[in-house]
Design an enzyme around this catalytic site. Sequence first.
Site, PDB file in Angstrom:
ATOM      1  N   LYS A   1       0.721  -0.911  -0.065  1.00 36.11           N
ATOM      2  CA  LYS A   1       0.249  -0.368  -0.059  1.00 36.11           C
ATOM      3  C   LYS A   1       1.211   1.033   0.220  1.00 36.11           C
ATOM      4  CE  LYS A   1      -3.106   3.088   2.671  1.00 36.11           C
ATOM      5  NZ  LYS A   1      -4.335   3.143   3.513  1.00 36.11           N
TER       6      LYS A   1
ATOM      7  N   GLU B   1      -9.082  13.308  11.308  1.00 33.89           N
ATOM      8  CA  GLU B   1      -8.512  12.504  12.253  1.00 33.89           C
ATOM      9  C   GLU B   1      -7.923  12.206  13.158  1.00 33.89           C
ATOM     10  OE1 GLU B   1      -6.631  10.178   8.723  1.00 33.89           O
ATOM     11  OE2 GLU B   1      -5.564   7.683  10.093  1.00 33.89           O
TER      12      GLU B   1
HETATM   13  C1  LIG Z   1      -3.751  11.288   3.048  1.00 31.30           C
HETATM   14  C2  LIG Z   1      -5.581  11.231   3.174  1.00 31.30           C
HETATM   15  O1  LIG Z   1      -6.548  10.702   4.009  1.00 31.30           O
HETATM   16  C3  LIG Z   1      -5.946   9.429   4.601  1.00 31.30           C
HETATM   17  C4  LIG Z   1      -6.990  10.068   5.531  1.00 31.30           C
HETATM   18  C5  LIG Z   1      -8.362   9.018   5.141  1.00 31.30           C
HETATM   19  C6  LIG Z   1      -8.718   7.748   4.289  1.00 31.30           C
HETATM   20  C7  LIG Z   1      -7.440   8.005   2.863  1.00 31.30           C
HETATM   21  C8  LIG Z   1      -7.805   7.249   2.018  1.00 31.30           C
HETATM   22  O2  LIG Z   1      -8.926   7.091   1.781  1.00 31.30           O
HETATM   23  O3  LIG Z   1      -7.255   7.127   1.216  1.00 31.30           O
HETATM   24  C9  LIG Z   1      -6.493   8.450   3.094  1.00 31.30           C
HETATM   25  O4  LIG Z   1      -5.859   7.168   4.405  1.00 31.30           O
HETATM   26  C10 LIG Z   1      -5.701  13.014   2.450  1.00 31.30           C
HETATM   27  O5  LIG Z   1      -6.671  13.022   2.822  1.00 31.30           O
HETATM   28  O6  LIG Z   1      -4.907  13.287   2.184  1.00 31.30           O
END
Ligand SMILES: C=C(O[C@H]1C=CC=C(C(=O)O)[C@@H]1O)C(=O)O
Length: 388
Positions: free
Chosen positions: A109, A163
């Site tokens: 990932k 978050e």
């Molecule tokens: C890396 C980000 O979100 C993270 C947090 C929630 C969902 C995310 C996603 O679905 O990719 C990311 O992991 C961003 O908003 O720049």
Amino acid sequence: MDGFLLARTDQVVRTTGARERFTEVDAAAASLRAGRVPLIVGALAFDPSRGGVLTAPESATFTPVRWQTDGTLAELPPSRIIRENPSPAAHMTRVARLIGSIDAGRISKVVAARSVTVEADTPIDPELLVSHLVRRHPNANVFAVDLDDSVLGSSTLIGASPEVLVSRHGNAVRLRPLAGTAPRRKDPIADRAEADGLLSSTKNQHEHSFVIDWIRERLGPVCAELTIPDRPILLSTPEVWHLETPIHGVLRENATTALDVAALLHPTPAVCGTPTDVALATIADVEGDRRFYGGAVGWCNADGDGDWIVAIRCAELAGDSRTLEAYAGGGIVAGSDPQSELDETTTKLGTLLGALGVRLEDTSKAGAAEGDTLTEAMQERRNVGEPR
Ligand SMILES: C=C(O[C@H]1C=CC=C(C(=O)O)[C@@H]1O)C(=O)O
């Protein structure tokens, strides 16, 4: 802006001045532990080897209320997007290459991010931008951190993050990791369908699981109890749905502070990837230095209590207060689709851009070269910051 501001739903932390500054997390943590300073606030850089901008402030207030945005807010200056880095087309190419690396088994990932540069007619007041963000995102963790005197350059990090990396109170820790995203829709039925689709998506569950596995591995040894639900739940912002796993733990040792836990967990695969070292190297290679996007923002007191927020849905306001770089990324796993990933970053960028009244067009079919300056026509954008 002088100091640090973190506006959460139940508390506002505001500090000014600096009696001591730290660029090394360990040095700040040691100073706190030795009782030399009563409070540390600041930001951790995305790349853990870059440390952070941490300050023992001269004065601090902790107010157990929301940041007040009653009445009419002054308008922010008119602003426009002057650059996308990389272009939407180039971002999709990058994502396709990363999917190739995943398919080849080099990485499991990786979070791919892009940024847009916004220029305002006159200086942007960080606290006014915070007020606009709080008004539009009442449930977010809204922050403004002075990065002045940083080895990484003078600027203010501003954002409205959903978050929570870690909240520690006594020996209890709470985490709210997020990963897995779907856009909000204006039509309630379509919106519900997006939420249901996200919750049942195998690809998104898989993307989420890397974050949970990392937290279990890192937090397990320092916790006497760790409660991690089997399945994530939904969290919504005005722009997106996310998968969220509410995690509770009880620390083995009272000496483990909020800053220690933040440093232990950062960077999680919500912003970086798996394996972490390969993802860090890949991101540095593909994107260059992310600086503080994807880092963490927070505070820690002498009792070890504190809150650390993942620095996403954020921007760095340059020293001139007129130029701002807003960032967004998304987790790439097997089965990711470049166009959907581009759209996801566009939607996430809407958090910051929406507060500035700037709209980002879906330029994925415009074929602009990497780093191209947008034309006037391309700046006539649809607003993706609001539910459609
Ligand atoms: C890396 C980000 O979100 C993270 C947090 C929630 C969902 C995310 C996603 O679905 O990719 C990311 O992991 C961003 O908003 O720049």
